[in-house]
Design a protein around this motif. Structure first.
Motif, PDB file in Angstrom:
ATOM      1  N   GLY A  50       0.785  -1.228   0.000  1.00 60.18           N
ATOM      2  CA  GLY A  50       0.000   0.000   0.000  1.00 60.18           C
ATOM      3  C   GLY A  50       0.815   1.276   0.000  1.00 60.18           C
ATOM      4  O   GLY A  50       0.308   2.341   0.346  1.00 60.18           O
ATOM      5  N   ILE A  51       2.072   1.190  -0.383  1.00 58.51           N
ATOM      6  CA  ILE A  51       2.967   2.348  -0.414  1.00 58.51           C
ATOM      7  C   ILE A  51       3.148   2.753  -1.875  1.00 58.51           C
ATOM      8  O   ILE A  51       3.423   1.905  -2.729  1.00 58.51           O
ATOM      9  CB  ILE A  51       4.333   2.004   0.216  1.00 58.51           C
ATOM     10  CG1 ILE A  51       4.150   1.558   1.668  1.00 58.51           C
ATOM     11  CG2 ILE A  51       5.292   3.184   0.127  1.00 58.51           C
ATOM     12  CD1 ILE A  51       5.347   0.830   2.254  1.00 58.51           C
ATOM     13  N   ASN A  52       3.020   4.023  -2.155  1.00 56.38           N
ATOM     14  CA  ASN A  52       3.223   4.520  -3.513  1.00 56.38           C
ATOM     15  C   ASN A  52       4.661   4.226  -3.936  1.00 56.38           C
ATOM     16  O   ASN A  52       5.605   4.674  -3.288  1.00 56.38           O
ATOM     17  CB  ASN A  52       2.937   6.021  -3.568  1.00 56.38           C
ATOM     18  CG  ASN A  52       3.067   6.604  -4.949  1.00 56.38           C
ATOM     19  OD1 ASN A  52       3.856   6.144  -5.779  1.00 56.38           O
ATOM     20  ND2 ASN A  52       2.298   7.642  -5.205  1.00 56.38           N
ATOM     21  N   GLN A  53       4.826   3.501  -5.030  1.00 57.80           N
ATOM     22  CA  GLN A  53       6.171   3.100  -5.459  1.00 57.80           C
ATOM     23  C   GLN A  53       7.065   4.284  -5.778  1.00 57.80           C
ATOM     24  O   GLN A  53       8.288   4.184  -5.704  1.00 57.80           O
ATOM     25  CB  GLN A  53       6.102   2.145  -6.650  1.00 57.80           C
ATOM     26  CG  GLN A  53       5.546   2.771  -7.900  1.00 57.80           C
ATOM     27  CD  GLN A  53       5.668   1.846  -9.090  1.00 57.80           C
ATOM     28  OE1 GLN A  53       6.743   1.766  -9.678  1.00 57.80           O
ATOM     29  NE2 GLN A  53       4.597   1.186  -9.433  1.00 57.80           N
ATOM     30  N   ASP A  54       6.482   5.440  -6.095  1.00 56.92           N
ATOM     31  CA  ASP A  54       7.281   6.630  -6.381  1.00 56.92           C
ATOM     32  C   ASP A  54       8.007   7.152  -5.145  1.00 56.92           C
ATOM     33  O   ASP A  54       8.968   7.902  -5.259  1.00 56.92           O
ATOM     34  CB  ASP A  54       6.408   7.741  -6.972  1.00 56.92           C
ATOM     35  CG  ASP A  54       5.860   7.377  -8.351  1.00 56.92           C
ATOM     36  OD1 ASP A  54       6.480   6.529  -9.035  1.00 56.92           O
ATOM     37  OD2 ASP A  54       4.815   7.912  -8.730  1.00 56.92           O
ATOM     38  N   LYS A  55       7.567   6.748  -3.966  1.00 54.71           N
ATOM     39  CA  LYS A  55       8.223   7.164  -2.728  1.00 54.71           C
ATOM     40  C   LYS A  55       9.474   6.341  -2.440  1.00 54.71           C
ATOM     41  O   LYS A  55      10.290   6.703  -1.605  1.00 54.71           O
ATOM     42  CB  LYS A  55       7.248   7.066  -1.558  1.00 54.71           C
ATOM     43  CG  LYS A  55       6.087   8.035  -1.660  1.00 54.71           C
ATOM     44  CD  LYS A  55       5.266   8.022  -0.386  1.00 54.71           C
ATOM     45  CE  LYS A  55       4.065   8.907  -0.530  1.00 54.71           C
ATOM     46  NZ  LYS A  55       4.304  10.281  -0.216  1.00 54.71           N
TER      47      LYS A  55
END
Length: 155
Positions: A50-55
């Motif tokens: 659930g973590i934005n891969q861009d981060k």
């Protein structure tokens, strides 16, 4: 287990697929040359939590980044810049092997012979071509063998 990834998107999907079987306290040791897909794979793991891969950025210059997912935190370490394993201990980093987070360590071979937990999932990335990567996953310990028995490797 051996998986052939034919693109960055596929490597992300493989990481995302594996993340479904991972839980708090799990340890992944990543190996491979520069540009072989380690951080791209972590992007997939993060997306699966659930973590934005861009981060997700390579922690090469800061040693560690932490990402908070829906139900789990990911500790993402990169030991590329360490000169010797003892530096890892002086930073207090070995505590992450006992953390309630999912701990992912790039360039983990720098710890061999010094400090490696008994059980872990080792993931090795090899460059096949500009776009293709061979991903080999090996389990150390019963818990990780069970994970691999459930994971098909399909993205």
């Amino acid at each position: 287990m051996r998986i052939l990834s034919r693109s960055v998107k596929e490597t992300i999907k493989i990481g995302k697929s594996l993340s479904k079987f991972l839980s708090r306290g799990d340890i992944l040791l990543l190996e491979g040359d520069l540009g072989s897909g380690k951080t791209v794979f972590v992007k997939g793991l993060a997306e699966g939590q659930g973590i934005n891969q861009d981060k997700v950025l390579s922690p090469t210059f800061v040693l560690m980044r932490q990402y908070q997912g829906k139900n789990i935190q990911i500790n993402h370490l990169d030991l590329y810049r360490l000169h010797e394993a003892g530096e890892f201990a002086t930073l207090g980093s070995e505590e992450y092997f006992y953390d309630e987070a999912l701990t992912v360590i790039e360039w983990a071979k720098k710890l061999k012979g010094f400090f490696i937990p008994a059980d872990y999932l080792e993931i090795k990335f090899s460059l096949i071509s500009d776009k293709e990567r061979l991903i080999k996953i090996e389990a150390q310990g019963e818990h990780y063998k069970n994970i691999l028995s459930c994971f098909t490797g399909n993205p």
